[in-house]
Design a protein around this motif. Structure first.
Motif, PDB file in Angstrom:
ATOM      1  N   LEU A  70       0.952  -1.275  -0.009  1.00  0.00           N
ATOM      2  CA  LEU A  70       0.070   0.065  -0.042  1.00  0.00           C
ATOM      3  C   LEU A  70       0.915   1.229  -0.132  1.00  0.00           C
ATOM      4  N   ILE A  71       1.719   1.266   0.969  1.00  0.00           N
ATOM      5  CA  ILE A  71       2.705   2.599   0.948  1.00  0.00           C
ATOM      6  C   ILE A  71       3.342   2.994  -0.274  1.00  0.00           C
ATOM      7  N   ARG A  72       3.832   1.879  -0.868  1.00  0.00           N
ATOM      8  CA  ARG A  72       4.587   1.916  -2.405  1.00  0.00           C
ATOM      9  C   ARG A  72       3.582   2.604  -3.235  1.00  0.00           C
ATOM     10  N   TYR A  73       2.263   2.092  -3.310  1.00  0.00           N
ATOM     11  CA  TYR A  73       1.388   2.402  -4.410  1.00  0.00           C
ATOM     12  C   TYR A  73       1.059   4.074  -4.111  1.00  0.00           C
ATOM     13  N   VAL A  74       0.828   4.419  -2.966  1.00  0.00           N
ATOM     14  CA  VAL A  74       0.465   5.827  -2.693  1.00  0.00           C
ATOM     15  C   VAL A  74       1.510   6.917  -3.086  1.00  0.00           C
ATOM     16  N   ILE A  75       2.843   6.468  -2.848  1.00  0.00           N
ATOM     17  CA  ILE A  75       3.966   7.040  -3.155  1.00  0.00           C
ATOM     18  C   ILE A  75       3.833   7.592  -4.735  1.00  0.00           C
ATOM     19  N   PHE A  76       3.523   6.890  -5.404  1.00  0.00           N
ATOM     20  CA  PHE A  76       3.602   6.904  -6.989  1.00  0.00           C
ATOM     21  C   PHE A  76       2.030   7.282  -7.597  1.00  0.00           C
ATOM     22  N   GLU A  77       1.023   7.073  -6.865  1.00  0.00           N
ATOM     23  CA  GLU A  77      -0.151   7.442  -7.543  1.00  0.00           C
ATOM     24  C   GLU A  77      -0.685   8.615  -7.287  1.00  0.00           C
ATOM     25  N   LYS A  78      -1.216   9.331  -8.343  1.00  0.00           N
ATOM     26  CA  LYS A  78      -1.838  10.715  -8.238  1.00  0.00           C
ATOM     27  C   LYS A  78      -3.209  10.525  -8.032  1.00  0.00           C
ATOM     28  N   CYS A  79      -3.704  11.562  -7.155  1.00  0.00           N
ATOM     29  CA  CYS A  79      -5.176  11.542  -6.677  1.00  0.00           C
ATOM     30  C   CYS A  79      -5.392  12.822  -6.417  1.00  0.00           C
ATOM     31  N   SER A  80      -6.796  13.203  -6.315  1.00  0.00           N
ATOM     32  CA  SER A  80      -7.262  14.266  -5.661  1.00  0.00           C
ATOM     33  C   SER A  80      -7.728  14.464  -4.190  1.00  0.00           C
ATOM     34  N   GLY A  81      -7.886  13.298  -3.813  1.00  0.00           N
ATOM     35  CA  GLY A  81      -8.306  13.275  -2.472  1.00  0.00           C
ATOM     36  C   GLY A  81      -8.143  11.676  -2.030  1.00  0.00           C
ATOM     37  N   ALA A  82      -8.560  11.436  -0.545  1.00  0.00           N
ATOM     38  CA  ALA A  82      -8.661  10.098   0.013  1.00  0.00           C
ATOM     39  C   ALA A  82      -9.691  10.063   1.133  1.00  0.00           C
ATOM     40  N   ILE A  83     -10.224   8.877   1.197  1.00  0.00           N
ATOM     41  CA  ILE A  83     -11.060   8.704   2.378  1.00  0.00           C
ATOM     42  C   ILE A  83     -10.435   7.287   2.938  1.00  0.00           C
ATOM     43  N   VAL A  84      -9.994   7.387   4.180  1.00  0.00           N
ATOM     44  CA  VAL A  84      -9.415   6.000   4.976  1.00  0.00           C
ATOM     45  C   VAL A  84     -10.617   5.535   5.983  1.00  0.00           C
ATOM     46  N   HIS A  85     -10.137   4.551   6.395  1.00  0.00           N
ATOM     47  CA  HIS A  85     -10.955   3.659   7.507  1.00  0.00           C
ATOM     48  C   HIS A  85      -9.874   3.093   8.508  1.00  0.00           C
TER      49      HIS A  85
END
Length: 373
Positions: A70-85
């Protein structure tokens, strides 16, 4: 369209309504990140081979949880926002949150928040966690919001999003049970189907305090008020409850139906009843019952409740009895059963539907979430 990451340990099957609403959004593109096998032994939602889902297997080390990759993915992924649980001990999601915020991405935690109004060390820890790790919170209930505000949390950063089940499927079911079918179901379950019928649906565990409900049936019988009680579920307290029922000599008024996981069958069992009663904490059961037009009774101790109990509106769609007070429970059962003397069945159903259709549904949730990004 904005890309918004929705990061969960795993997506439970009962979130089907809001998951599918988000997937069909015309405002944002939601990408779901989690373990396809689910989490905490809860049946997962099946994304099948959808490109909207990315699998990050979960694992545990000591008291901490991680999501592989997961951590590696979010480092390189472009996004405008996020919701976590995520609570504090789900390390991968927390680190992913920090990475996203460093990148300038807004991150909201969809969480229970703080359910008890205690200013203790645990609540102060969660207050700090929520305040400094996230741009805002999405909460299941107003009481959790009030508790956070009382600790000093900025109310502008809290949105109450409530909860939902499979709303579209349930709305097609509700109101379809005919009076003939209702009587047929009650006749199969009880020797005296003309009695008012209460239902409890859930696990038969000590936490549910179901002995109080059995005792209330006995107290009503002592007043020559005969009420049938339907248990839908199974659990380790069944034998104790049976012994209590035998002692009180109310065997003909109680039915142990067993566990049921079929939505249509559960609808029929709930809709054939006059009232749903949960003597311990009540959560999704409250929504289930109100969605099908059946009033709900539970206890009034907000520090021992789940957020969904807020949907119970005394004298409108149910009642709240004094915690652990069997005599008050008995009186509240009488008051809810008496609603049918003052209002038509159709009006009672409408009073139950109203709060579900206004707040506890995926349409309300989707509109709120879309507006965040």
């Amino acid at each position: 369209m904005n890309k918004v990451l929705v990061i969960y340990p795993g997506f439970p099957h009962y979130r089907v309504g809001i998951i599918e609403a988000l997937r069909n959004s015309t405002h944002n593109h939601y990408l779901f990140l989690g373990d396809k096998k689910g989490w905490n032994k809860i049946k997962p939602y099946d994304f099948k081979d959808s490109p909207d889902f990315k699998d990050f297997p979960a694992y545990k080390i000591g008291p901490f949880y991680f999501s592989k990759g997961l951590i590696r993915y979010v480092i390189f992924e472009k996004c405008s926002g996020a919701i976590v649980h995520s609570p504090p001990h789900w390390i991968s999601i927390i680190v992913a949150t920090l990475i996203l915020r460093i990148k300038g991405v807004k991150v909201f935690n969809w969480t229970h928040g703080i359910l008890k109004n205690h200013k203790n060390l645990k609540n102060r820890f969660y207050f700090i966690f929520f305040k400094y790790f996230f741009d805002g919170l999405l909460l299941y209930g107003n009481i959790a919001k009030r508790n956070l505000i009382n600790l000093g949390f900025n109310k502008e950063k809290i949105k109450v999003i409530y909860n939902s089940l499979d709303y579209q499927k349930q709305i097609k079911l509700r109101g379809t049970l005919t009076e003939k079918e209702r009587q047929s179901i009650r006749s199969r379950l009880f020797d005296n189907p003309e009695n008012d019928q209460l239902v409890f649906i859930g696990r038969l565990t000590a936490q549910k305090k179901l002995h109080l409900l059995v005792e209330a049936i006995k107290l009503l019988k002592d007043e020559n008020i005969f009420v049938n009680l339907l248990f839908v579920g199974d659990g380790d307290q069944k034998k104790k409850l049976q012994s209590q029922i035998d002692e009180y000599k109310i065997t003909d008024q109680i039915c142990f139906y067993g566990a049921s996981y079929d939505e249509i069958e559960n609808y029929k069992l709930i809709a054939s009843s006059n009232c749903c009663v949960a003597t311990g904490e009540i959560g999704l059961t409250a929504m289930h019952s109100l969605m099908f037009g059946v009033p709900v009774i539970s206890h009034n101790d907000m520090n021992r409740q789940m957020p969904e109990f807020e949907a119970i509106l005394p004298n409108i769609n149910g009642a709240l009895f004094e915690y652990d007070n069997t005599f008050d429970l008995k009186e509240k059962i009488k008051s809810v059963l008496n609603l049918s003397r003052d209002k038509s069945k159709l009006q009672i159903q409408k009073d139950c539907y109203k709060i579900m259709d206004e707040y506890y549904n995926p349409n309300f949730q989707l509109k709120l979430i879309d507006s965040l990004f």
